[in-house]
Design a protein around this motif. Structure first.
Motif, PDB file in Angstrom:
ATOM      1  N   LEU A   1       0.848  -1.274   0.054  1.00 34.52           N
ATOM      2  CA  LEU A   1       0.215   0.091  -0.093  1.00 34.52           C
ATOM      3  C   LEU A   1       0.956   1.328   0.115  1.00 34.52           C
ATOM      4  CD1 LEU A   1      -2.855  -1.035   2.626  1.00 34.52           C
ATOM      5  CD2 LEU A   1      -3.079  -0.562   0.270  1.00 34.52           C
ATOM      6  N   ILE A   2       1.801   0.986   0.638  1.00 33.44           N
ATOM      7  CA  ILE A   2       2.678   2.374   1.141  1.00 33.44           C
ATOM      8  C   ILE A   2       3.314   2.611  -0.383  1.00 33.44           C
ATOM      9  CG2 ILE A   2       4.712   3.193   2.144  1.00 33.44           C
ATOM     10  CD1 ILE A   2       3.400   1.998   4.718  1.00 33.44           C
ATOM     11  N   SER A   3       4.324   1.497  -0.761  1.00 32.40           N
ATOM     12  CA  SER A   3       5.317   1.711  -1.874  1.00 32.40           C
ATOM     13  C   SER A   3       4.352   1.667  -3.142  1.00 32.40           C
ATOM     14  CB  SER A   3       6.115   0.559  -2.083  1.00 32.40           C
ATOM     15  OG  SER A   3       5.346  -0.880  -2.226  1.00 32.40           O
ATOM     16  N   GLY A   4       3.116   1.087  -3.165  1.00 31.08           N
ATOM     17  CA  GLY A   4       2.362   1.050  -4.488  1.00 31.08           C
ATOM     18  C   GLY A   4       2.986   0.209  -5.650  1.00 31.08           C
ATOM     19  N   LYS A   5       3.846  -0.771  -5.134  1.00 28.11           N
ATOM     20  CA  LYS A   5       4.607  -1.833  -5.944  1.00 28.11           C
ATOM     21  C   LYS A   5       4.129  -3.454  -5.330  1.00 28.11           C
ATOM     22  CE  LYS A   5       8.666   1.020  -7.110  1.00 28.11           C
ATOM     23  NZ  LYS A   5       8.275   0.683  -8.406  1.00 28.11           N
ATOM     24  N   GLU A   6       4.572  -4.446  -6.258  1.00 27.54           N
ATOM     25  CA  GLU A   6       4.253  -5.723  -5.919  1.00 27.54           C
ATOM     26  C   GLU A   6       5.414  -5.944  -4.936  1.00 27.54           C
ATOM     27  OE1 GLU A   6       4.433  -8.108  -9.130  1.00 27.54           O
ATOM     28  OE2 GLU A   6       2.395  -7.791  -9.781  1.00 27.54           O
ATOM     29  N   LEU A   7       4.967  -6.867  -3.987  1.00 28.02           N
ATOM     30  CA  LEU A   7       5.902  -7.221  -2.872  1.00 28.02           C
ATOM     31  C   LEU A   7       6.904  -8.127  -3.554  1.00 28.02           C
ATOM     32  CD1 LEU A   7       5.640  -7.488   0.154  1.00 28.02           C
ATOM     33  CD2 LEU A   7       5.291  -9.812   0.004  1.00 28.02           C
TER      34      LEU A   7
END
Length: 531
Positions: free
Chosen positions: A283-289
Protein backbone atom coordinates in the motif's frame (compact mmCIF):
# COMPACT_ATOMS: atom_id res chain seq x y z
CA UNK A 1 -16.46 14.89 11.65
CA UNK A 2 -17.58 11.34 11.01
CA UNK A 3 -20.98 10.95 9.37
CA UNK A 4 -21.89 7.57 10.81
CA UNK A 5 -25.08 7.42 8.75
CA UNK A 6 -22.90 7.12 5.62
CA UNK A 7 -21.02 4.05 6.87
CA UNK A 8 -21.72 0.68 5.34
CA UNK A 9 -22.24 -2.31 7.69
CA UNK A 10 -18.68 -3.58 7.21
CA UNK A 11 -17.14 -0.21 8.07
CA UNK A 12 -19.34 0.12 11.13
CA UNK A 13 -18.43 -3.40 12.29
CA UNK A 14 -14.70 -2.79 12.01
CA UNK A 15 -14.95 0.58 13.76
CA UNK A 16 -16.80 -1.03 16.67
CA UNK A 17 -13.94 -3.47 17.10
CA UNK A 18 -11.45 -0.59 16.92
CA UNK A 19 -13.21 1.55 19.53
CA UNK A 20 -13.51 -1.32 22.02
CA UNK A 21 -9.90 -2.30 21.36
CA UNK A 22 -8.57 1.17 22.11
CA UNK A 23 -10.59 1.37 25.33
CA UNK A 24 -9.17 -1.95 26.51
CA UNK A 25 -5.71 -0.76 25.49
CA UNK A 26 -6.11 2.22 27.79
CA UNK A 27 -7.10 -0.14 30.60
CA UNK A 28 -4.04 -2.30 29.90
CA UNK A 29 -1.77 0.76 30.12
CA UNK A 30 -3.39 1.73 33.42
CA UNK A 31 -2.84 -1.78 34.79
CA UNK A 32 0.77 -1.72 33.67
CA UNK A 33 1.45 1.60 35.37
CA UNK A 34 -0.23 0.37 38.56
CA UNK A 35 2.21 -2.54 38.60
CA UNK A 36 5.14 -0.25 37.80
CA UNK A 37 4.17 2.01 40.70
CA UNK A 38 3.77 -0.93 43.08
CA UNK A 39 7.26 -2.17 42.19
CA UNK A 40 8.57 1.20 43.37
CA UNK A 41 6.40 1.49 46.49
CA UNK A 42 5.23 -1.87 47.80
CA UNK A 43 2.73 -0.23 50.12
CA UNK A 44 0.59 0.91 47.19
CA UNK A 45 -1.60 -2.21 47.32
CA UNK A 46 -1.75 -5.62 48.90
CA UNK A 47 0.30 -8.41 47.38
CA UNK A 48 -2.78 -10.49 46.40
CA UNK A 49 -4.22 -7.46 44.63
CA UNK A 50 -0.95 -6.88 42.78
CA UNK A 51 -0.86 -10.44 41.49
CA UNK A 52 -4.54 -10.21 40.54
CA UNK A 53 -3.72 -7.19 38.39
CA UNK A 54 -0.89 -9.22 36.86
CA UNK A 55 -3.39 -12.00 36.06
CA UNK A 56 -5.80 -9.67 34.26
CA UNK A 57 -3.20 -7.55 32.47
CA UNK A 58 -2.20 -9.91 29.63
CA UNK A 59 -5.79 -11.00 29.00
CA UNK A 60 -6.92 -7.39 28.66
CA UNK A 61 -3.91 -6.38 26.58
CA UNK A 62 -3.79 -9.37 24.25
CA UNK A 63 -7.42 -10.36 23.78
CA UNK A 64 -9.23 -7.16 24.70
CA UNK A 65 -6.93 -4.87 22.75
CA UNK A 66 -4.64 -6.59 20.22
CA UNK A 67 -6.95 -9.41 19.11
CA UNK A 68 -9.92 -7.04 19.02
CA UNK A 69 -8.15 -4.55 16.76
CA UNK A 70 -6.75 -7.27 14.50
CA UNK A 71 -10.11 -9.05 14.17
CA UNK A 72 -11.84 -5.79 13.30
CA UNK A 73 -9.27 -5.05 10.60
CA UNK A 74 -9.54 -8.57 9.18
CA UNK A 75 -13.33 -8.40 9.06
CA UNK A 76 -12.89 -5.41 6.75
CA UNK A 77 -9.86 -6.57 4.78
CA UNK A 78 -10.84 -10.14 3.93
CA UNK A 79 -14.12 -9.32 2.12
CA UNK A 80 -12.53 -6.22 0.57
CA UNK A 81 -9.46 -8.00 -0.80
CA UNK A 82 -11.49 -10.98 -2.00
CA UNK A 83 -14.18 -8.68 -3.44
CA UNK A 84 -16.98 -10.68 -1.86
CA UNK A 85 -19.47 -10.27 0.96
CA UNK A 86 -18.69 -11.22 4.52
CA UNK A 87 -20.24 -14.58 5.33
CA UNK A 88 -22.28 -13.31 8.28
CA UNK A 89 -22.58 -9.76 9.53
CA UNK A 90 -24.43 -11.02 12.60
CA UNK A 91 -21.61 -13.35 13.57
CA UNK A 92 -19.24 -10.42 13.20
CA UNK A 93 -21.30 -8.34 15.61
CA UNK A 94 -21.60 -11.25 18.01
CA UNK A 95 -17.82 -11.69 17.95
CA UNK A 96 -16.95 -8.30 19.44
CA UNK A 97 -19.84 -8.47 21.90
CA UNK A 98 -18.80 -11.87 23.29
CA UNK A 99 -15.13 -10.92 23.40
CA UNK A 100 -15.96 -7.71 25.26
CA UNK A 101 -18.12 -9.54 27.79
CA UNK A 102 -15.52 -12.27 28.26
CA UNK A 103 -12.59 -9.91 28.84
CA UNK A 104 -14.70 -7.80 31.20
CA UNK A 105 -15.62 -10.83 33.33
CA UNK A 106 -11.96 -11.90 33.43
CA UNK A 107 -11.05 -8.41 34.63
CA UNK A 108 -13.76 -8.59 37.31
CA UNK A 109 -12.45 -11.98 38.48
CA UNK A 110 -9.08 -10.38 39.17
CA UNK A 111 -9.92 -6.91 40.45
CA UNK A 112 -12.86 -7.86 42.64
CA UNK A 113 -12.33 -11.54 43.46
CA UNK A 114 -8.49 -11.35 43.50
CA UNK A 115 -8.11 -14.42 41.31
CA UNK A 116 -4.44 -14.96 40.41
CA UNK A 117 -3.73 -18.63 39.75
CA UNK A 118 -0.03 -18.72 40.58
CA UNK A 119 -0.01 -15.34 38.84
CA UNK A 120 -0.48 -17.19 35.55
CA UNK A 121 -2.42 -20.18 34.26
CA UNK A 122 0.81 -22.18 34.20
CA UNK A 123 -0.23 -24.83 36.73
CA UNK A 124 -2.87 -23.44 39.09
CA UNK A 125 -4.55 -26.60 40.35
CA UNK A 126 -2.42 -27.12 43.49
CA UNK A 127 -3.33 -23.64 44.72
CA UNK A 128 -6.85 -23.40 43.31
CA UNK A 129 -8.33 -23.71 46.80
CA UNK A 130 -6.45 -20.60 47.93
CA UNK A 131 -8.75 -18.46 45.81
CA UNK A 132 -12.43 -17.76 46.07
CA UNK A 133 -14.46 -20.23 44.01
CA UNK A 134 -16.31 -17.16 42.74
CA UNK A 135 -13.06 -15.81 41.34
CA UNK A 136 -12.09 -19.15 39.83
CA UNK A 137 -15.55 -19.58 38.29
CA UNK A 138 -15.66 -15.99 37.02
CA UNK A 139 -12.29 -16.35 35.32
CA UNK A 140 -13.30 -19.66 33.75
CA UNK A 141 -16.69 -18.39 32.54
CA UNK A 142 -15.16 -15.18 31.20
CA UNK A 143 -12.50 -17.09 29.30
CA UNK A 144 -15.05 -19.55 27.88
CA UNK A 145 -17.18 -16.65 26.62
CA UNK A 146 -14.08 -14.96 25.22
CA UNK A 147 -12.96 -18.09 23.39
CA UNK A 148 -16.48 -18.56 22.03
CA UNK A 149 -16.14 -15.15 20.43
CA UNK A 150 -12.75 -16.15 19.02
CA UNK A 151 -14.25 -19.34 17.57
CA UNK A 152 -17.02 -17.33 15.91
CA UNK A 153 -14.46 -15.04 14.31
CA UNK A 154 -12.48 -18.00 12.96
CA UNK A 155 -15.58 -19.69 11.57
CA UNK A 156 -16.85 -16.48 10.00
CA UNK A 157 -13.47 -15.74 8.44
CA UNK A 158 -13.02 -19.23 7.00
CA UNK A 159 -16.58 -19.16 5.69
CA UNK A 160 -15.96 -15.77 4.07
CA UNK A 161 -12.85 -17.06 2.32
CA UNK A 162 -14.53 -20.16 0.92
CA UNK A 163 -18.20 -19.28 0.44
CA UNK A 164 -19.49 -19.62 -3.14
CA UNK A 165 -22.28 -17.04 -3.21
CA UNK A 166 -20.83 -14.87 -5.96
CA UNK A 167 -19.08 -17.38 -8.21
CA UNK A 168 -18.24 -21.05 -8.08
CA UNK A 169 -14.59 -21.97 -7.63
CA UNK A 170 -13.03 -25.35 -6.86
CA UNK A 171 -12.27 -25.64 -3.15
CA UNK A 172 -9.03 -27.61 -3.62
CA UNK A 173 -7.03 -24.91 -5.44
CA UNK A 174 -8.45 -22.25 -3.12
CA UNK A 175 -7.28 -24.19 -0.07
CA UNK A 176 -3.84 -24.80 -1.58
CA UNK A 177 -3.48 -21.10 -2.29
CA UNK A 178 -4.71 -20.11 1.18
CA UNK A 179 -2.06 -22.38 2.70
CA UNK A 180 0.66 -20.95 0.45
CA UNK A 181 1.43 -24.21 -1.31
CA UNK A 182 1.32 -22.41 -4.67
CA UNK A 183 4.29 -20.38 -3.46
CA UNK A 184 6.33 -23.56 -3.08
CA UNK A 185 5.17 -24.78 -6.50
CA UNK A 186 6.24 -21.55 -8.19
CA UNK A 187 9.62 -21.65 -6.45
CA UNK A 188 10.11 -25.25 -7.61
CA UNK A 189 9.23 -24.36 -11.21
CA UNK A 190 11.70 -21.51 -11.15
CA UNK A 191 14.37 -23.78 -9.66
CA UNK A 192 14.08 -26.44 -12.37
CA UNK A 193 13.53 -23.87 -15.11
CA UNK A 194 10.32 -25.42 -16.36
CA UNK A 195 6.95 -23.87 -16.91
CA UNK A 196 5.70 -20.45 -15.93
CA UNK A 197 4.58 -19.21 -12.56
CA UNK A 198 0.89 -19.53 -11.87
CA UNK A 199 -0.93 -16.52 -10.53
CA UNK A 200 -2.02 -17.18 -6.96
CA UNK A 201 -5.74 -17.39 -6.32
CA UNK A 202 -5.53 -15.82 -2.88
CA UNK A 203 -3.92 -12.41 -2.23
CA UNK A 204 -0.88 -12.67 0.02
CA UNK A 205 -2.48 -10.86 3.00
CA UNK A 206 -5.35 -13.37 2.86
CA UNK A 207 -2.80 -16.20 3.02
CA UNK A 208 -1.29 -14.72 6.19
CA UNK A 209 -4.68 -14.09 7.79
CA UNK A 210 -5.91 -17.58 6.88
CA UNK A 211 -2.80 -19.25 8.23
CA UNK A 212 -2.72 -17.19 11.40
CA UNK A 213 -6.36 -18.00 12.02
CA UNK A 214 -5.55 -21.72 11.99
CA UNK A 215 -3.33 -21.11 15.02
CA UNK A 216 -6.07 -18.94 16.51
CA UNK A 217 -8.52 -21.86 16.39
CA UNK A 218 -6.05 -24.21 18.06
CA UNK A 219 -5.20 -21.64 20.71
CA UNK A 220 -8.89 -21.11 21.48
CA UNK A 221 -9.35 -24.86 21.91
CA UNK A 222 -6.52 -25.02 24.44
CA UNK A 223 -7.42 -21.91 26.46
CA UNK A 224 -11.09 -22.82 26.37
CA UNK A 225 -10.20 -26.34 27.51
CA UNK A 226 -8.18 -25.22 30.52
CA UNK A 227 -11.05 -22.92 31.44
CA UNK A 228 -13.33 -25.96 31.59
CA UNK A 229 -10.83 -27.53 34.00
CA UNK A 230 -10.92 -24.38 36.14
CA UNK A 231 -14.72 -24.39 36.09
CA UNK A 232 -14.76 -28.05 37.10
CA UNK A 233 -12.66 -27.21 40.15
CA UNK A 234 -14.84 -24.21 40.98
CA UNK A 235 -18.03 -26.29 40.85
CA UNK A 236 -16.49 -28.88 43.16
CA UNK A 237 -15.44 -26.11 45.54
CA UNK A 238 -19.00 -24.78 45.63
CA UNK A 239 -20.19 -28.30 46.46
CA UNK A 240 -17.61 -28.71 49.22
CA UNK A 241 -15.78 -31.52 47.41
CA UNK A 242 -12.03 -31.69 48.01
CA UNK A 243 -10.97 -32.55 44.49
CA UNK A 244 -7.53 -34.09 44.13
CA UNK A 245 -5.06 -31.89 42.32
CA UNK A 246 -3.21 -34.77 40.68
CA UNK A 247 -6.13 -36.11 38.64
CA UNK A 248 -4.62 -34.24 35.68
CA UNK A 249 -0.92 -34.91 35.10
CA UNK A 250 1.00 -31.69 35.77
CA UNK A 251 3.61 -32.15 33.04
CA UNK A 252 0.97 -33.01 30.45
CA UNK A 253 -1.06 -29.97 31.47
CA UNK A 254 1.93 -27.65 31.20
CA UNK A 255 2.88 -28.94 27.77
CA UNK A 256 -0.67 -28.55 26.49
CA UNK A 257 -1.00 -25.10 28.03
CA UNK A 258 2.28 -23.76 26.68
CA UNK A 259 1.65 -25.32 23.29
CA UNK A 260 -1.63 -23.42 23.09
CA UNK A 261 -0.31 -20.18 24.51
CA UNK A 262 2.74 -20.22 22.25
CA UNK A 263 0.42 -20.43 19.27
CA UNK A 264 -0.22 -16.78 20.14
CA UNK A 265 3.24 -15.54 21.02
CA UNK A 266 5.23 -17.49 18.44
CA UNK A 267 2.50 -18.42 15.98
CA UNK A 268 -0.45 -16.34 14.96
CA UNK A 269 1.10 -13.04 16.10
CA UNK A 270 4.17 -13.50 13.90
CA UNK A 271 2.07 -14.74 10.98
CA UNK A 272 -0.52 -11.97 11.29
CA UNK A 273 2.26 -9.40 11.67
CA UNK A 274 4.12 -10.63 8.59
CA UNK A 275 0.93 -10.44 6.54
CA UNK A 276 0.22 -6.94 7.83
CA UNK A 277 3.74 -5.83 6.95
CA UNK A 278 3.34 -7.19 3.43
CA UNK A 279 0.01 -5.44 2.97
CA UNK A 280 1.32 -2.14 4.32
CA UNK A 281 4.48 -2.37 2.22
CA UNK A 282 2.46 -2.74 -0.97
CA UNK A 283 0.00 0.00 0.00
CA UNK A 284 2.77 2.43 0.94
CA UNK A 285 5.09 1.66 -1.98
CA UNK A 286 2.48 1.07 -4.67
CA UNK A 287 4.60 -1.86 -5.88
CA UNK A 288 4.29 -5.62 -5.88
CA UNK A 289 5.83 -7.38 -2.94
CA UNK A 290 9.45 -8.39 -3.40
CA UNK A 291 9.98 -12.19 -3.41
CA UNK A 292 6.26 -12.80 -3.02
CA UNK A 293 6.56 -16.55 -3.65
CA UNK A 294 9.16 -16.83 -0.90
CA UNK A 295 6.84 -14.85 1.36
CA UNK A 296 3.99 -17.29 0.70
CA UNK A 297 6.21 -20.29 1.34
CA UNK A 298 7.72 -18.77 4.49
CA UNK A 299 4.27 -18.19 5.96
CA UNK A 300 3.51 -21.89 5.63
CA UNK A 301 6.86 -22.77 7.22
CA UNK A 302 6.10 -20.38 10.09
CA UNK A 303 2.77 -22.13 10.63
CA UNK A 304 4.54 -25.47 11.03
CA UNK A 305 7.29 -23.95 13.20
CA UNK A 306 4.68 -22.40 15.49
CA UNK A 307 3.34 -25.87 16.33
CA UNK A 308 6.72 -27.06 17.57
CA UNK A 309 8.35 -24.28 19.60
CA UNK A 310 6.48 -24.36 22.91
CA UNK A 311 9.08 -26.35 24.86
CA UNK A 312 11.34 -23.31 25.32
CA UNK A 313 8.93 -22.38 28.12
CA UNK A 314 9.84 -25.63 29.88
CA UNK A 315 13.62 -25.52 29.62
CA UNK A 316 13.90 -25.12 33.40
CA UNK A 317 11.26 -27.75 34.18
CA UNK A 318 13.21 -30.74 35.48
CA UNK A 319 10.51 -33.23 34.49
CA UNK A 320 10.52 -32.17 30.84
CA UNK A 321 12.40 -34.69 28.62
CA UNK A 322 15.77 -33.33 27.49
CA UNK A 323 15.16 -34.30 23.87
CA UNK A 324 12.12 -31.99 23.79
CA UNK A 325 14.13 -29.21 25.39
CA UNK A 326 16.82 -29.47 22.74
CA UNK A 327 14.70 -30.02 19.61
CA UNK A 328 11.63 -27.93 20.36
CA UNK A 329 13.01 -25.60 23.00
CA UNK A 330 16.26 -24.65 21.28
CA UNK A 331 16.53 -25.79 17.66
CA UNK A 332 13.02 -25.14 16.36
CA UNK A 333 12.73 -21.94 18.36
CA UNK A 334 15.95 -20.61 16.83
CA UNK A 335 14.43 -21.12 13.38
CA UNK A 336 12.04 -18.28 14.11
CA UNK A 337 14.95 -15.94 13.50
CA UNK A 338 14.89 -17.19 9.91
CA UNK A 339 11.16 -16.79 9.29
CA UNK A 340 10.98 -13.39 10.97
CA UNK A 341 14.16 -12.31 9.21
CA UNK A 342 12.64 -13.22 5.85
CA UNK A 343 9.55 -11.14 6.62
CA UNK A 344 11.64 -8.14 7.68
CA UNK A 345 13.89 -8.38 4.62
CA UNK A 346 11.02 -8.70 2.14
CA UNK A 347 9.16 -5.77 3.70
CA UNK A 348 12.17 -3.46 3.81
CA UNK A 349 13.31 -4.46 0.31
CA UNK A 350 9.85 -3.68 -1.09
CA UNK A 351 9.95 -0.25 0.53
CA UNK A 352 13.55 0.33 -0.58
CA UNK A 353 12.70 -0.34 -4.22
CA UNK A 354 10.02 2.37 -4.08
CA UNK A 355 12.18 5.14 -2.62
CA UNK A 356 11.89 8.04 -2.18
CA UNK A 357 8.89 7.58 0.07
CA UNK A 358 7.02 10.14 2.10
CA UNK A 359 7.31 9.41 5.82
CA UNK A 360 3.59 8.94 6.44
CA UNK A 361 2.17 7.72 9.78
CA UNK A 362 1.64 4.16 8.46
CA UNK A 363 5.25 4.02 7.25
CA UNK A 364 6.68 5.39 10.49
CA UNK A 365 4.72 3.00 12.66
CA UNK A 366 5.54 0.11 10.31
CA UNK A 367 9.25 0.79 10.74
CA UNK A 368 8.74 1.09 14.49
CA UNK A 369 7.03 -2.29 14.53
CA UNK A 370 9.89 -3.87 12.60
CA UNK A 371 12.34 -2.38 15.10
CA UNK A 372 10.37 -3.84 17.99
CA UNK A 373 10.49 -7.35 16.58
CA UNK A 374 14.13 -6.92 15.57
CA UNK A 375 14.92 -6.34 19.25
CA UNK A 376 12.37 -8.64 20.87
CA UNK A 377 12.81 -11.82 18.81
CA UNK A 378 16.59 -12.13 19.41
CA UNK A 379 15.97 -11.49 23.11
CA UNK A 380 13.64 -14.48 23.10
CA UNK A 381 16.15 -16.64 21.24
CA UNK A 382 18.82 -15.75 23.81
CA UNK A 383 16.70 -17.08 26.66
CA UNK A 384 15.72 -20.17 24.61
CA UNK A 385 19.09 -21.67 25.44
CA UNK A 386 19.54 -24.22 28.21
CA UNK A 387 22.42 -22.31 29.74
CA UNK A 388 21.01 -18.78 29.48
CA UNK A 389 17.58 -20.01 30.53
CA UNK A 390 18.93 -20.96 33.94
CA UNK A 391 19.84 -17.30 34.41
CA UNK A 392 16.94 -15.55 32.70
CA UNK A 393 14.02 -17.91 33.30
CA UNK A 394 11.08 -16.28 35.07
CA UNK A 395 12.90 -12.95 35.37
CA UNK A 396 11.92 -9.49 34.18
CA UNK A 397 14.04 -10.17 31.08
CA UNK A 398 11.40 -12.59 29.80
CA UNK A 399 8.50 -10.20 30.05
CA UNK A 400 10.51 -7.03 29.42
CA UNK A 401 13.27 -7.35 26.84
CA UNK A 402 11.38 -10.13 25.07
CA UNK A 403 7.65 -9.94 25.81
CA UNK A 404 6.95 -6.21 26.02
CA UNK A 405 9.47 -5.40 23.30
CA UNK A 406 7.66 -7.73 20.91
CA UNK A 407 4.08 -7.06 21.95
CA UNK A 408 4.13 -3.41 22.95
CA UNK A 409 6.63 -2.10 20.40
CA UNK A 410 6.60 -4.72 17.63
CA UNK A 411 2.96 -5.77 17.56
CA UNK A 412 1.58 -2.52 18.97
CA UNK A 413 3.22 -0.25 16.42
CA UNK A 414 2.32 -2.64 13.60
CA UNK A 415 -1.33 -2.46 14.67
CA UNK A 416 -1.14 1.33 14.87
CA UNK A 417 0.35 1.41 11.37
CA UNK A 418 -2.65 -0.59 10.16
CA UNK A 419 -5.00 1.67 12.11
CA UNK A 420 -3.61 4.81 10.50
CA UNK A 421 -3.66 3.19 7.05
CA UNK A 422 -7.23 1.91 7.34
CA UNK A 423 -8.69 4.96 9.09
CA UNK A 424 -9.59 6.82 5.85
CA UNK A 425 -11.02 3.62 4.32
CA UNK A 426 -13.23 2.95 7.33
CA UNK A 427 -14.47 6.55 7.65
CA UNK A 428 -15.11 7.43 3.99
CA UNK A 429 -11.86 9.34 3.54
CA UNK A 430 -11.98 11.23 6.83
CA UNK A 431 -8.49 12.46 7.74
CA UNK A 432 -7.03 12.82 11.20
CA UNK A 433 -6.88 16.45 12.24
CA UNK A 434 -3.42 16.76 13.76
CA UNK A 435 -0.07 15.68 12.34
CA UNK A 436 1.53 16.97 15.53
CA UNK A 437 -0.49 14.58 17.71
CA UNK A 438 0.36 11.72 15.36
CA UNK A 439 4.06 12.51 15.71
CA UNK A 440 3.74 12.74 19.49
CA UNK A 441 2.01 9.36 19.47
CA UNK A 442 4.80 7.84 17.40
CA UNK A 443 7.81 9.14 19.29
CA UNK A 444 6.47 8.75 22.82
CA UNK A 445 5.24 5.22 22.13
CA UNK A 446 8.50 4.18 20.48
CA UNK A 447 10.79 5.72 23.10
CA UNK A 448 8.52 4.73 25.98
CA UNK A 449 8.06 1.14 24.82
CA UNK A 450 11.73 0.49 24.06
CA UNK A 451 12.90 2.27 27.21
CA UNK A 452 10.53 0.43 29.53
CA UNK A 453 11.30 -2.96 27.98
CA UNK A 454 15.05 -2.35 28.30
CA UNK A 455 14.76 -1.23 31.93
CA UNK A 456 12.81 -4.39 32.75
CA UNK A 457 15.35 -6.45 30.82
CA UNK A 458 18.28 -5.03 32.78
CA UNK A 459 16.41 -5.72 36.01
CA UNK A 460 16.01 -9.32 34.88
CA UNK A 461 19.72 -9.60 34.12
CA UNK A 462 20.36 -8.47 37.69
CA UNK A 463 18.06 -11.19 39.00
CA UNK A 464 14.66 -9.55 39.46
CA UNK A 465 11.95 -12.18 39.12
CA UNK A 466 8.83 -11.43 37.11
CA UNK A 467 6.37 -12.98 39.59
CA UNK A 468 7.79 -11.75 42.87
CA UNK A 469 7.65 -8.67 45.09
CA UNK A 470 10.51 -7.28 47.17
CA UNK A 471 9.08 -5.31 50.12
CA UNK A 472 11.84 -3.72 52.16
CA UNK A 473 14.43 -4.43 49.46
CA UNK A 474 15.35 -1.50 47.20
CA UNK A 475 17.81 -3.42 45.03
CA UNK A 476 15.67 -3.17 41.92
CA UNK A 477 13.98 0.14 42.67
CA UNK A 478 16.21 2.17 40.27
CA UNK A 479 15.30 -0.17 37.41
CA UNK A 480 11.61 0.17 38.18
CA UNK A 481 11.80 3.97 38.45
CA UNK A 482 13.33 4.09 34.98
CA UNK A 483 10.69 1.64 33.70
CA UNK A 484 7.93 3.78 35.22
CA UNK A 485 9.34 6.93 33.61
CA UNK A 486 9.33 5.38 30.16
CA UNK A 487 5.96 3.79 30.88
CA UNK A 488 4.55 7.25 31.54
CA UNK A 489 5.47 8.16 27.96
CA UNK A 490 3.12 5.41 26.83
CA UNK A 491 0.31 7.21 28.63
CA UNK A 492 1.20 10.39 26.75
CA UNK A 493 1.22 8.42 23.49
CA UNK A 494 -2.19 6.92 24.20
CA UNK A 495 -3.74 10.26 25.14
CA UNK A 496 -2.31 11.93 22.02
CA UNK A 497 -3.72 9.19 19.80
CA UNK A 498 -7.15 9.22 21.43
CA UNK A 499 -7.38 13.02 21.35
CA UNK A 500 -6.52 12.99 17.66
CA UNK A 501 -9.04 10.28 16.81
CA UNK A 502 -11.88 11.65 18.93
CA UNK A 503 -11.40 15.24 17.73
CA UNK A 504 -11.42 13.98 14.13
CA UNK A 505 -14.43 11.69 14.48
CA UNK A 506 -16.37 13.82 16.97
CA UNK A 507 -18.21 12.65 20.07
CA UNK A 508 -21.45 12.27 18.15
CA UNK A 509 -19.77 10.28 15.40
CA UNK A 510 -18.10 8.06 17.99
CA UNK A 511 -21.40 7.29 19.71
CA UNK A 512 -23.20 6.72 16.41
CA UNK A 513 -20.75 3.98 15.51
CA UNK A 514 -22.76 1.96 18.04
CA UNK A 515 -26.19 3.58 18.30
CA UNK A 516 -28.15 6.03 16.17
CA UNK A 517 -28.82 9.39 17.80
CA UNK A 518 -31.83 11.58 17.02
CA UNK A 519 -31.32 14.09 14.22
CA UNK A 520 -28.78 12.07 12.30
CA UNK A 521 -28.86 12.26 8.52
CA UNK A 522 -26.73 11.21 5.58
CA UNK A 523 -24.29 13.96 4.67
CA UNK A 524 -21.07 14.19 2.74
CA UNK A 525 -17.99 13.59 4.86
CA UNK A 526 -15.51 16.44 4.50
CA UNK A 527 -11.84 15.64 5.10
CA UNK A 528 -10.37 17.43 8.08
CA UNK A 529 -7.63 20.02 7.64
CA UNK A 530 -4.49 18.68 9.30
CA UNK A 531 -2.52 20.91 11.63
Amino acid sequence: MLQAANLNPLQRLSLRFAVVSLLFYGLAILEGMIMRAHQINYELMTTPHYFAVMEAHPMVGIFGSSFMLAFGAFYFLVPTLLKKDIYSQRLGELTWILMTIGVSIIWISAFFFRFAALYTNYWPLPVSKEFSPFGLAAFAIGNIILMTGVFLFCYNLFATVFHQRDEKKPIGPMLMSALGIDGFINLYRRLIGRGVEKEAIMPLPIVAIFRGTIDTVLDAFVLGGISLIFLYHAINSFMGVNLSTDWFDALLYKNIYWWGLDLIADGLVLIYVAGTWYLLATLISGKELYMRNVARAALLVELIVSWNVWAHHLLSDQAQPNIMKIISGEMVTAFELVTMGIAIFITLKTLWEARPLKMTPPLKFLLGGILGFSLGVPAGIIQADLGMNRILHNTQWVIGAHGHMQLLVGLGMTLFAALYALFPMLTNNLQLKSKALTNIHFWTHLIGGVGMAMAMGFAGMDGMLRRAVYPGDNTFQPHMIVAAFFGSLLIVAYLAMMLNIISSIGIRGLIEIFIKLPGGERRETKPAVQT
